[in-house]
Enzyme design. Structure first.
Site, mmCIF file in Angstrom:
data_model
loop_
_atom_site.group_PDB
_atom_site.id
_atom_site.type_symbol
_atom_site.label_atom_id
_atom_site.label_comp_id
_atom_site.label_asym_id
_atom_site.label_seq_id
_atom_site.Cartn_x
_atom_site.Cartn_y
_atom_site.Cartn_z
ATOM 1 N N GLY A 181 0.812 -1.217 0.000
ATOM 2 C CA GLY A 181 0.000 0.000 0.000
ATOM 3 C C GLY A 181 0.846 1.268 0.000
ATOM 4 N N ARG B 156 -6.000 3.118 19.066
ATOM 5 C CA ARG B 156 -5.420 4.372 19.570
ATOM 6 C C ARG B 156 -5.988 4.832 20.903
ATOM 7 N NH1 ARG B 156 -5.723 7.457 13.796
ATOM 8 N NH2 ARG B 156 -3.923 6.445 12.810
ATOM 9 N N CYS C 84 -2.157 11.000 11.360
ATOM 10 C CA CYS C 84 -1.120 11.822 10.728
ATOM 11 C C CYS C 84 -1.207 13.293 11.147
ATOM 12 C CB CYS C 84 -1.201 11.700 9.210
ATOM 13 S SG CYS C 84 -2.862 11.945 8.530
ATOM 14 N N GLN D 289 -5.359 19.364 4.721
ATOM 15 C CA GLN D 289 -4.770 18.039 4.587
ATOM 16 C C GLN D 289 -4.724 17.557 3.136
ATOM 17 O OE1 GLN D 289 -6.750 16.918 8.832
ATOM 18 N NE2 GLN D 289 -6.044 15.158 7.653
ATOM 19 N N SER E 187 -3.134 12.667 -0.350
ATOM 20 C CA SER E 187 -2.446 11.393 -0.106
ATOM 21 C C SER E 187 -2.888 10.771 1.209
ATOM 22 C CB SER E 187 -0.926 11.587 -0.102
ATOM 23 O OG SER E 187 -0.534 12.504 0.906
ATOM 24 N N GLY E 188 -3.429 11.592 2.114
ATOM 25 C CA GLY E 188 -3.954 11.073 3.366
ATOM 26 C C GLY E 188 -5.157 10.168 3.167
ATOM 27 N N ARG F 81 -9.830 18.867 3.681
ATOM 28 C CA ARG F 81 -9.042 18.256 2.616
ATOM 29 C C ARG F 81 -8.823 19.305 1.532
ATOM 30 N NH1 ARG F 81 -6.503 13.803 3.648
ATOM 31 N NH2 ARG F 81 -8.364 12.569 4.078
ATOM 32 N N HIS G 29 0.647 17.656 4.955
ATOM 33 C CA HIS G 29 -0.442 18.378 5.616
ATOM 34 C C HIS G 29 0.071 19.701 6.186
ATOM 35 C CE1 HIS G 29 -2.793 14.911 5.059
ATOM 36 N NE2 HIS G 29 -2.822 14.405 6.282
ATOM 37 N N ASN H 210 2.801 13.902 5.520
ATOM 38 C CA ASN H 210 1.847 13.046 6.227
ATOM 39 C C ASN H 210 2.070 11.559 5.983
ATOM 40 O OD1 ASN H 210 0.704 14.202 3.600
ATOM 41 N ND2 ASN H 210 -0.603 12.407 3.874
#
Length: 333
Positions: free
Chosen positions: A15, A103, A132, A159, A162-163, A232, A239, A312
């Site tokens: 990925g 998390r 991120c 952001q 790519s995030g 975004r 970012h 990020n």
């Protein structure tokens, strides 16, 4: 670092983040004797060239960790992490997970090495990599909290696509050709979308809630006043964040700059007379967090504004995870 040699698995190796994990691992050349690259059945069988050697990607199964690993870096999404990370941990492997699956679990450390590396030793087989946008924010926040004690934080994020993974990148590229979006709710080309992840009942998005809750956990301030608006923007990578901070204690801008300059992992880029301030294109490809536009918030007492930019995919995911593995080796956990 001693001569002990380790065995490391990378889950989700094919990925966007997984590929960056491999790049960072190759750059750091850690004392790892054996690598194994794992992915879904869809990607199994692909070849990866790593450090001059060709590896065959293996399918991730419940038996993948039977042979024994010291560490595993997971970059394969929350559902995969929830299923396979506990299996890996049960075999004595310490998992560093890039997803949001663990998390906020109390017994799972949420770690940014420059901020709270001491938490690494408190793991029960799983360590969570923060979001991120949170990672890059808490590095300067920790530096300043230690000295001035943060009372409140207001985040506004910008952001990169790519995030959102490969589909996010494709939406921006294809949007420039007039094609309809596949990842985002609206075209990201020529737009800023105040919508990252799903909306919650309180009107915040899940991304905004992540930043709020993760900041409190990492800084060990469960009652810290934090709010966030996550946006975004049509930028490929890195970012940017506007961070407004209110402190308990007074400060001078000179002290703030020096505190940030002296803190590990931060580069201060702040000379408006030369139009110097952090940009996405500057942070791209680097592991440091860039800080600029350092100025007093004159609307409140002890208020400060910062502009914070970081890659990020690297610092916001891959390199932070690899740094955690480095610390585990250093601590010989």
């Amino acid at each position: 670092m001693d001569e002990k040699k380790y065995k490391l698995a990378v889950v989700g190796a094919t990925g966007l983040v997984g590929r960056m994990v491999l790049q960072v691992l190759a750059e750091k050349n850690l004392p790892i004797l054996e690598y194994v690259f794992l992915a879904s059945s869809h990607s199994a069988g692909k070849e990866i060239l790593f450090q001059g050697k060709t590896y065959l990607v293996q399918e991730l199964t419940e038996d993948s960790f039977n042979e024994g690993f010291h560490f595993a870096i997971f970059s394969a999404g929350g559902d995969t992490a929830k299923k396979y990370a506990p299996i890996a941990a049960s075999h004595g492997c310490i998992v560093v997970d890039n997803s949001s699956a663990f998390r906020m679990e109390k017994e799972v450390p949420l770690v940014v090495p420059e901020v709270n590396s001491e938490e690494i030793t408190n793991n029960h087989g799983i360590i969570a990599n923060p979001n991120c946008s949170t990672i890059q924010a808490v590095v300067p926040l920790k530096a300043l909290d230690d000295k001035y004690q943060i009372r409140r934080v207001i985040y506004s994020t910008y952001q990169a696509v790519s995030g959102a993974g490969r589909l996010g990148l494709e939406d921006l590229e294809n949007g420039a050709k007039g094609e309809a979006p596949k990842k985002f709710a609206h075209p990201i080309y020529q737009n800023c979308l105040p919508h990252i992840d799903v909306f919650l009942e309180n009107g915040y998005t899940k991304e905004e809630e992540k930043m709020i809750n993760e900041t409190r956990k990492i800084l060990k301030k469960p009652d810290l006043k934090v709010t966030a608006t996550c946006v975004r923007v049509p930028v490929m990578n890195s970012h940017s964040e506007s961070i407004n901070i209110e402190f308990e204690k007074p400060f001078t801008l000179e002290e703030v700059r020096k505190t940030l300059q002296d803190y590990p992992g931060i580069i201060v880029l702040d000379d408006v007379t030369k139009n110097e301030y952090p940009l996405a294109t500057i942070a791209n490809g680097h592991d440091e967090v860039y800080v600029g536009r350092i100025r007093r918030d004159e609307s409140i007492e002890n208020g400060l504004n910062l502009w914070v930019v970081a890659d990020n995919i690297r610092k916001g995911a891959a390199s932070n995870a690899v740094q955690i593995v480095e610390k585990l080796m250093e601590f010989d956990v």
